[in-house]
Design a protein around this motif. Structure first.
Motif, mmCIF file in Angstrom:
data_model
loop_
_atom_site.group_PDB
_atom_site.id
_atom_site.type_symbol
_atom_site.label_atom_id
_atom_site.label_comp_id
_atom_site.label_asym_id
_atom_site.label_seq_id
_atom_site.Cartn_x
_atom_site.Cartn_y
_atom_site.Cartn_z
ATOM 1 N N LEU A 74 0.737 -1.264 0.062
ATOM 2 C CA LEU A 74 -0.020 0.076 -0.119
ATOM 3 C C LEU A 74 0.811 1.362 -0.100
ATOM 4 O O LEU A 74 0.304 2.291 -0.647
ATOM 5 C CB LEU A 74 -0.995 0.100 1.354
ATOM 6 C CG LEU A 74 -2.184 -1.070 1.107
ATOM 7 C CD1 LEU A 74 -2.715 -1.366 2.427
ATOM 8 C CD2 LEU A 74 -3.137 -0.293 -0.073
ATOM 9 N N THR A 75 2.100 1.034 0.830
ATOM 10 C CA THR A 75 3.030 2.252 0.424
ATOM 11 C C THR A 75 3.387 2.445 -0.896
ATOM 12 O O THR A 75 3.416 3.819 -1.628
ATOM 13 C CB THR A 75 4.208 1.943 1.326
ATOM 14 O OG1 THR A 75 3.907 2.031 2.730
ATOM 15 C CG2 THR A 75 5.275 3.192 1.182
ATOM 16 N N VAL A 86 -6.484 -5.061 -1.564
ATOM 17 C CA VAL A 86 -5.850 -6.380 -1.043
ATOM 18 C C VAL A 86 -6.873 -7.532 -1.434
ATOM 19 O O VAL A 86 -7.834 -7.630 -1.476
ATOM 20 C CB VAL A 86 -6.132 -6.126 0.596
ATOM 21 C CG1 VAL A 86 -5.634 -7.531 1.126
ATOM 22 C CG2 VAL A 86 -5.468 -4.901 1.031
ATOM 23 N N VAL A 115 -2.662 -5.601 -4.125
ATOM 24 C CA VAL A 115 -1.811 -5.861 -2.710
ATOM 25 C C VAL A 115 -2.039 -7.085 -2.167
ATOM 26 O O VAL A 115 -3.283 -7.485 -1.813
ATOM 27 C CB VAL A 115 -2.203 -4.578 -1.640
ATOM 28 C CG1 VAL A 115 -1.470 -4.902 -0.571
ATOM 29 C CG2 VAL A 115 -2.062 -3.337 -2.297
ATOM 30 N N ALA A 116 -1.240 -7.914 -2.113
ATOM 31 C CA ALA A 116 -1.267 -9.394 -1.751
ATOM 32 C C ALA A 116 -1.835 -9.627 -0.648
ATOM 33 O O ALA A 116 -1.461 -8.776 0.628
ATOM 34 C CB ALA A 116 -0.185 -10.435 -2.053
ATOM 35 N N ARG A 118 -2.048 -11.323 3.035
ATOM 36 C CA ARG A 118 -1.418 -11.879 3.706
ATOM 37 C C ARG A 118 -1.741 -13.582 3.896
ATOM 38 O O ARG A 118 -2.807 -13.830 3.879
ATOM 39 C CB ARG A 118 -1.030 -11.405 5.126
ATOM 40 C CG ARG A 118 -2.103 -11.123 5.882
ATOM 41 C CD ARG A 118 -1.782 -10.003 7.053
ATOM 42 N NE ARG A 118 -2.721 -9.383 7.789
ATOM 43 C CZ ARG A 118 -2.805 -8.485 8.203
ATOM 44 N NH1 ARG A 118 -1.957 -7.430 7.815
ATOM 45 N NH2 ARG A 118 -4.048 -7.973 9.089
ATOM 46 N N ASP A 153 -6.783 -11.995 9.490
ATOM 47 C CA ASP A 153 -7.160 -12.206 8.108
ATOM 48 C C ASP A 153 -5.914 -12.729 7.462
ATOM 49 O O ASP A 153 -5.666 -12.250 6.063
ATOM 50 C CB ASP A 153 -7.506 -10.548 7.554
ATOM 51 C CG ASP A 153 -8.868 -9.883 8.054
ATOM 52 O OD1 ASP A 153 -9.790 -10.939 8.312
ATOM 53 O OD2 ASP A 153 -9.176 -8.965 8.380
ATOM 54 N N ASP A 169 3.791 -8.656 3.063
ATOM 55 C CA ASP A 169 4.505 -7.649 2.229
ATOM 56 C C ASP A 169 5.378 -6.789 2.987
ATOM 57 O O ASP A 169 5.477 -7.000 4.284
ATOM 58 C CB ASP A 169 3.352 -6.868 1.501
ATOM 59 C CG ASP A 169 2.501 -5.816 1.968
ATOM 60 O OD1 ASP A 169 2.875 -5.624 3.189
ATOM 61 O OD2 ASP A 169 1.570 -5.427 1.706
ATOM 62 N N GLU A 172 3.724 -4.822 6.005
ATOM 63 C CA GLU A 172 3.252 -5.794 6.998
ATOM 64 C C GLU A 172 4.689 -6.168 7.835
ATOM 65 O O GLU A 172 4.734 -6.454 8.928
ATOM 66 C CB GLU A 172 2.661 -6.938 6.605
ATOM 67 C CG GLU A 172 1.115 -6.483 5.950
ATOM 68 C CD GLU A 172 0.577 -7.711 5.202
ATOM 69 O OE1 GLU A 172 -0.780 -7.639 5.298
ATOM 70 O OE2 GLU A 172 1.167 -8.387 4.444
ATOM 71 N N GLU B 146 -10.229 -5.873 6.192
ATOM 72 C CA GLU B 146 -9.427 -6.637 5.193
ATOM 73 C C GLU B 146 -8.118 -7.065 5.890
ATOM 74 O O GLU B 146 -7.518 -8.165 5.744
ATOM 75 C CB GLU B 146 -8.877 -5.944 4.002
ATOM 76 C CG GLU B 146 -10.127 -5.934 3.241
ATOM 77 C CD GLU B 146 -9.833 -4.954 1.869
ATOM 78 O OE1 GLU B 146 -9.190 -4.076 1.929
ATOM 79 O OE2 GLU B 146 -9.989 -5.664 0.605
ATOM 80 N N ALA B 148 -7.298 -6.803 9.726
ATOM 81 C CA ALA B 148 -7.600 -6.589 11.098
ATOM 82 C C ALA B 148 -6.339 -7.110 11.811
ATOM 83 O O ALA B 148 -5.612 -8.120 11.218
ATOM 84 C CB ALA B 148 -8.601 -7.492 11.586
ATOM 85 N N ASN B 174 -0.663 0.781 6.770
ATOM 86 C CA ASN B 174 -0.905 -0.130 5.842
ATOM 87 C C ASN B 174 -1.217 -1.399 6.130
ATOM 88 O O ASN B 174 -1.797 -2.046 5.390
ATOM 89 C CB ASN B 174 0.264 0.265 4.608
ATOM 90 C CG ASN B 174 0.153 1.516 4.065
ATOM 91 O OD1 ASN B 174 -0.896 2.018 3.853
ATOM 92 N ND2 ASN B 174 1.236 2.051 3.300
ATOM 93 N N ALA B 175 -0.218 -1.846 7.120
ATOM 94 C CA ALA B 175 -0.494 -3.423 7.589
ATOM 95 C C ALA B 175 -1.838 -3.662 8.196
ATOM 96 O O ALA B 175 -2.566 -4.728 7.968
ATOM 97 C CB ALA B 175 0.606 -3.793 8.607
#
Lengths: 188, 188
Positions: A74-75, A86, A115-116, A118, A153, A169, A172, B146, B148, B174-175
């Motif tokens: 997302l950055t 996402v 955006v993958a 997780r 999630d 990503d 994260e 999406e 949490a 973003n995470a």
């Protein structure tokens, strides 16, 4: 059971047709190094992925796929000016596009920038040991020294070819300070 | 009690001396807009913060402080080529520096580049309602659709001047997919 955490930086998967548009007729991907999932590899080929506000030069992951897919954080999305959703890999319907620029040509990608979500790759044997099923959504704890957290999630993907690891990503990974060799655990 | 989540993008705080080096003798910060914490404001003045690998143009937050401090995300740190530690505001000993470039001059900052430790600002009254104390480390849940998650290692800062809100950086935001108006809760 500890699950290795791997950070995916921005990259793309590509169709043979788009590869040839970008790198020339009969272009083939060139193996550079194996990734943790069997059969997947980083390639020497790189392309510029261009959004309305900015671009990044990204590496291609092989082998070629049925659809071209760009995976960014997302950055990255903000810097490029792209509103990327996402999504799970392959779930591209309605996602935004971008311009791909290679040494031999350009591709105006209509959709495929995501955006993958997780996720955990795991084998049927490890899934049983972990007590999880394919497509299950789980919580996963990462106990780093400075930025411990629990990711909700997280989708589980089970396949005989998968080696058990968690993919997140760069946003994260940074939110968890998960540089280096880091392991996670499913919260039950 | 719901706690508003606010995302801090890269920025810097500055001493009066550094401000004058960068913007000229007797330079003053120019108010642009108030921030959520009383007395804090974004300024019209911006400077380039330059690392070995890259630079960002950042806004200055006022008022001036006893030490110049640059706050970046770990994503920013990597792009700039700076190994910035996760620290509480003001805890700058041994942190790396950077070059600051303004319209009237440059500052070779010896230390002061950090990644802000995630934190909650709160008043004594709200702290009592939340059941937390100054400097306590808590876990905080953010229940976005999406992404949490539960942030560990969140430090609580209590002061009569504080308005209750949680501050995270852009990687953390973003995470959690925490764009827009998002609230969090302390996990007890």
């Amino acid at each position: 059971m500890d699950i290795l955490v791997e950070t995916s930086a921005r990259h793309l998967h590509i169709t043979q047709a788009d590869l040839e548009t970008l790198f020339g007729r009969d272009a083939k991907l060139t193996w550079k190094k194996d990734l943790s999932q069997p059969g997947q590899y980083a390639c020497t080929e790189r392309v510029d992925v261009v959004g309305p506000k900015g671009k990044f030069n990204m590496s291609i992951l092989g082998p070629t796929r049925p659809a071209t897919q760009v995976e960014i954080s997302l950055t990255d999305a903000r810097m490029m000016g792209i509103t990327a959703p996402v999504r799970e890999s392959g779930d591209l319907a309605g996602s935004p596009g971008a311009k791909l620029v290679g040494p031999a040509g350009e591709v105006e990608l209509k959709e495929g920038v995501i955006v993958a979500k997780r996720h955990i790759h795991t084998s049927p044997e490890d899934a049983e040991a972990l007590g999880v099923k394919d497509k299950e959504i789980v919580d996963v704890v990462i106990n780093t020294m400075e930025r411990a957290l629990v990711f909700g999630d997280v989708v589980v993907r089970v396949h005989p070819n998968f080696r058990t690891s968690m993919h997140i990503d760069t946003d994260e990974s940074n939110a968890a300070a998960a540089g280096g060799e880091v392991y996670s655990n499913i919260v039950k």
